[in-house]
Motif scaffolding. Sequence first.
Motif, PDB file in Angstrom:
ATOM      1  N   PHE A 253       0.846  -1.185   0.000  1.00 34.34           N
ATOM      2  CA  PHE A 253       0.000   0.000   0.000  1.00 34.34           C
ATOM      3  C   PHE A 253       0.886   1.242   0.000  1.00 34.34           C
ATOM      4  CE2 PHE A 253      -1.992  -3.566   2.033  1.00 34.34           C
ATOM      5  CZ  PHE A 253      -3.231  -3.629   1.409  1.00 34.34           C
ATOM      6  N   ASN A 254       0.694   2.097  -0.968  1.00 29.54           N
ATOM      7  CA  ASN A 254       1.507   3.294  -1.129  1.00 29.54           C
ATOM      8  C   ASN A 254       0.935   4.444  -0.315  1.00 29.54           C
ATOM      9  OD1 ASN A 254       3.184   1.986  -3.062  1.00 29.54           O
ATOM     10  ND2 ASN A 254       1.623   2.353  -4.629  1.00 29.54           N
ATOM     11  N   TRP A 255       1.811   5.184   0.303  1.00 32.04           N
ATOM     12  CA  TRP A 255       1.387   6.354   1.058  1.00 32.04           C
ATOM     13  C   TRP A 255       2.169   7.579   0.580  1.00 32.04           C
ATOM     14  CZ3 TRP A 255       5.081   9.102   3.616  1.00 32.04           C
ATOM     15  CH2 TRP A 255       6.261   8.431   3.978  1.00 32.04           C
ATOM     16  N   GLY A 256       1.575   8.750   0.782  1.00 30.04           N
ATOM     17  CA  GLY A 256       2.220  10.002   0.422  1.00 30.04           C
ATOM     18  C   GLY A 256       1.808  11.112   1.366  1.00 30.04           C
ATOM     19  N   ILE A 257       2.697  12.053   1.601  1.00 28.21           N
ATOM     20  CA  ILE A 257       2.405  13.258   2.391  1.00 28.21           C
ATOM     21  C   ILE A 257       2.562  14.456   1.467  1.00 28.21           C
ATOM     22  CG2 ILE A 257       3.173  14.704   4.315  1.00 28.21           C
ATOM     23  CD1 ILE A 257       3.981  12.172   5.772  1.00 28.21           C
ATOM     24  N   LEU A 258       1.528  15.291   1.448  1.00 29.72           N
ATOM     25  CA  LEU A 258       1.482  16.425   0.531  1.00 29.72           C
ATOM     26  C   LEU A 258       1.474  17.734   1.293  1.00 29.72           C
ATOM     27  CD1 LEU A 258      -0.442  13.945  -0.644  1.00 29.72           C
ATOM     28  CD2 LEU A 258      -0.729  15.546  -2.526  1.00 29.72           C
ATOM     29  N   GLN A 259       2.042  18.748   0.657  1.00 28.46           N
ATOM     30  CA  GLN A 259       1.991  20.119   1.173  1.00 28.46           C
ATOM     31  C   GLN A 259       1.764  21.049  -0.004  1.00 28.46           C
ATOM     32  OE1 GLN A 259       5.585  22.053   2.819  1.00 28.46           O
ATOM     33  NE2 GLN A 259       4.339  22.549   4.619  1.00 28.46           N
ATOM     34  N   ASN A 260       0.696  21.835   0.053  1.00 26.94           N
ATOM     35  CA  ASN A 260       0.329  22.737  -1.042  1.00 26.94           C
ATOM     36  C   ASN A 260       0.208  21.985  -2.370  1.00 26.94           C
ATOM     37  OD1 ASN A 260       0.432  24.974   0.730  1.00 26.94           O
ATOM     38  ND2 ASN A 260       2.645  25.155   0.420  1.00 26.94           N
ATOM     39  N   GLY A 261      -0.324  20.763  -2.296  1.00 27.53           N
ATOM     40  CA  GLY A 261      -0.538  19.975  -3.509  1.00 27.53           C
ATOM     41  C   GLY A 261       0.681  19.245  -4.014  1.00 27.53           C
ATOM     42  N   ASN A 262       1.830  19.414  -3.370  1.00 28.38           N
ATOM     43  CA  ASN A 262       3.059  18.755  -3.802  1.00 28.38           C
ATOM     44  C   ASN A 262       3.418  17.618  -2.851  1.00 28.38           C
ATOM     45  OD1 ASN A 262       3.531  20.668  -5.953  1.00 28.38           O
ATOM     46  ND2 ASN A 262       4.196  22.128  -4.371  1.00 28.38           N
ATOM     47  N   VAL A 263       3.881  16.505  -3.405  1.00 29.72           N
ATOM     48  CA  VAL A 263       4.314  15.375  -2.592  1.00 29.72           C
ATOM     49  C   VAL A 263       5.675  15.698  -1.983  1.00 29.72           C
ATOM     50  CG1 VAL A 263       4.923  12.937  -2.573  1.00 29.72           C
ATOM     51  CG2 VAL A 263       3.021  13.727  -4.001  1.00 29.72           C
ATOM     52  N   VAL A 264       5.731  15.681  -0.649  1.00 30.31           N
ATOM     53  CA  VAL A 264       6.994  15.989   0.031  1.00 30.31           C
ATOM     54  C   VAL A 264       7.610  14.743   0.659  1.00 30.31           C
ATOM     55  CG1 VAL A 264       6.366  18.380   0.484  1.00 30.31           C
ATOM     56  CG2 VAL A 264       5.741  16.616   2.139  1.00 30.31           C
ATOM     57  N   ALA A 265       6.860  13.664   0.764  1.00 28.49           N
ATOM     58  CA  ALA A 265       7.387  12.402   1.280  1.00 28.49           C
ATOM     59  C   ALA A 265       6.474  11.285   0.804  1.00 28.49           C
ATOM     60  CB  ALA A 265       7.459  12.414   2.802  1.00 28.49           C
ATOM     61  N   SER A 266       7.023  10.113   0.593  1.00 27.96           N
ATOM     62  CA  SER A 266       6.213   8.986   0.136  1.00 27.96           C
ATOM     63  C   SER A 266       6.916   7.689   0.506  1.00 27.96           C
ATOM     64  CB  SER A 266       5.986   9.043  -1.380  1.00 27.96           C
ATOM     65  OG  SER A 266       7.218   8.978  -2.071  1.00 27.96           O
ATOM     66  N   VAL A 321      -8.277   2.590   4.203  1.00 28.38           N
ATOM     67  CA  VAL A 321      -7.523   2.609   2.956  1.00 28.38           C
ATOM     68  C   VAL A 321      -8.456   2.528   1.751  1.00 28.38           C
ATOM     69  CG1 VAL A 321      -5.819   1.344   1.573  1.00 28.38           C
ATOM     70  CG2 VAL A 321      -5.472   1.623   4.043  1.00 28.38           C
ATOM     71  N   PHE A 322      -9.545   1.784   1.891  1.00 24.90           N
ATOM     72  CA  PHE A 322     -10.385   1.480   0.732  1.00 24.90           C
ATOM     73  C   PHE A 322     -11.627   2.365   0.658  1.00 24.90           C
ATOM     74  CE2 PHE A 322      -8.128  -2.500   1.727  1.00 24.90           C
ATOM     75  CZ  PHE A 322      -7.389  -2.590   0.556  1.00 24.90           C
ATOM     76  N   ASP A 323     -11.489   3.657   0.969  1.00 26.40           N
ATOM     77  CA  ASP A 323     -12.593   4.591   0.718  1.00 26.40           C
ATOM     78  C   ASP A 323     -12.937   4.574  -0.768  1.00 26.40           C
ATOM     79  OD1 ASP A 323     -13.200   5.473   3.201  1.00 26.40           O
ATOM     80  OD2 ASP A 323     -11.932   7.256   3.136  1.00 26.40           O
ATOM     81  N   ILE A 324     -14.229   4.650  -1.071  1.00 24.70           N
ATOM     82  CA  ILE A 324     -14.638   4.739  -2.473  1.00 24.70           C
ATOM     83  C   ILE A 324     -14.040   5.983  -3.118  1.00 24.70           C
ATOM     84  CG2 ILE A 324     -16.613   4.969  -4.020  1.00 24.70           C
ATOM     85  CD1 ILE A 324     -18.248   3.386  -1.999  1.00 24.70           C
ATOM     86  N   ILE A 325     -14.108   7.088  -2.403  1.00 24.41           N
ATOM     87  CA  ILE A 325     -13.440   8.319  -2.826  1.00 24.41           C
ATOM     88  C   ILE A 325     -12.349   8.600  -1.791  1.00 24.41           C
ATOM     89  CG2 ILE A 325     -13.674  10.776  -3.328  1.00 24.41           C
ATOM     90  CD1 ILE A 325     -16.589  10.264  -3.994  1.00 24.41           C
ATOM     91  N   PRO A 326     -11.072   8.364  -2.089  1.00 19.44           N
ATOM     92  CA  PRO A 326     -10.010   8.552  -1.096  1.00 19.44           C
ATOM     93  C   PRO A 326     -10.014   9.964  -0.518  1.00 19.44           C
ATOM     94  CG  PRO A 326      -9.183   7.429  -3.051  1.00 19.44           C
ATOM     95  CD  PRO A 326     -10.559   7.898  -3.390  1.00 19.44           C
ATOM     96  N   GLN A 327      -9.960  10.031   0.802  1.00 24.01           N
ATOM     97  CA  GLN A 327      -9.953  11.302   1.494  1.00 24.01           C
ATOM     98  C   GLN A 327      -8.647  11.434   2.280  1.00 24.01           C
ATOM     99  OE1 GLN A 327     -12.323  13.782   1.423  1.00 24.01           O
ATOM    100  NE2 GLN A 327     -13.308  12.578  -0.184  1.00 24.01           N
ATOM    101  N   PRO A 328      -7.807  12.412   1.939  1.00 29.20           N
ATOM    102  CA  PRO A 328      -6.564  12.586   2.698  1.00 29.20           C
ATOM    103  C   PRO A 328      -6.855  12.961   4.152  1.00 29.20           C
ATOM    104  CG  PRO A 328      -6.512  13.793   0.617  1.00 29.20           C
ATOM    105  CD  PRO A 328      -7.926  13.359   0.822  1.00 29.20           C
TER     106      PRO A 328
END
Length: 428
Positions: A253-266, A321-328
Amino acid sequence: MRSTLTLLLLLAVQGMRAQTFFYIDAINVQPTAPTTADPVVLSLFGGLSSTGAQVTSVSASVVGYTVTISIAAQDNGGLTVIVPHTEEVPLGTLPAGIYTVIIDGQFVGDFAPVEDHTFVVSGTFPCDGLVLGPVRWHALTDTTVVVTVDNPTQELFPYPNFILFDAAGDTLAKEQTSLFGLPGSGSVHYLRIHPGAILPAGPFAGRLELWTEFTTQLACTWPITIELCPPPPCVNVQPFIQNIGGAVASGTFNWGILQNGNVVASGSFEVNDEQQFDVDEVCLPPGNYSMICGTDGGPSQGALFYGLWAGPGQETPMRPVFDIIPQPIPFALYTPCLDPIQSVGNTLPAEAPHVMMDADQVTVQVQDGTLREVTVMDPQGRRIALVRTAADVVRIPAQGWSAGVHVVRVEHANGTISVHRVVYAMRY
């Protein structure tokens, strides 16, 4: 008429002053930081009105936390000069607490500063044996500061709570009592910011106090230098994934952390038949972020939730993890450290409860609103506790639990649901 009235007033004042034979200028307590084991003595510093003046009687009574000193003086005549005089008033040993001194005098003037009329007696708990962590902002809110404590002394410290003061003695933050006693290690204490308090951005001198018995007994006092912000440039946080369902989950399962729409860690999590939990680590500077997690491998069994841990007792609510519409998951990381001046006092939202684990129980507490249901699941995803309530705090005994990561599902009266992790370890 005016001159006659002025003369009468002057004569009245002089008459009153003539009836004051002992002037009290200061009140000191000995020892300077008494405990319940120390005999306390109050020293009344001042001056007698003449070489013939003297203190004729002095006594003290203690009722609750009020010390009343009855003292009388007289003047048999003599040279009218101020003669320095100190009167010692023994009080004996006293229970821990904050005491107020009242002077009940005859021919005595109490001119001591206001602050001289209070003193503190601390308890005889083994305070030096407690190991305090740094006092820091709560990583995810600006309404709370956090301190962690290890208690190798095994002393109970019944119904404890901490209070933080600045150097002037003003209250900065206070913990609401929620524990029966101090656990052996790793207890986390949440101090809510006092309304209107201003907390400096940089290091500042202050005082941390530990009270017991629902803030009626002062146990320990520590003068400390406080740095609420973590050291730059970044803070270690831990994204994690947890299966809280009954079926075994597996996959990457892939994860990502975003700031201002940009991926800053994954990164990626992996769960399999032997491991139903995974965690990663990344270092982030203070700021506003969001985290999201998903999979490219199709559906999985179980009920996988993800979240982010930012410090002892500090984590985001978990989301599936399995939201129909993923919500950060949005989170603000040490945002008070972005601004040089912090004036706080807003309220902690009801959907962010305090979930605390100690050796004997798990405590769930909300600052606003009430709870509806609290469910605890063990590391295998089995439900081991269910409490329905309309209170703002729930305590669930942990006897018989297996060691490991437990999941606490919290449902509020307003319908909000959050999921949290606690780690149950050995008893102390």
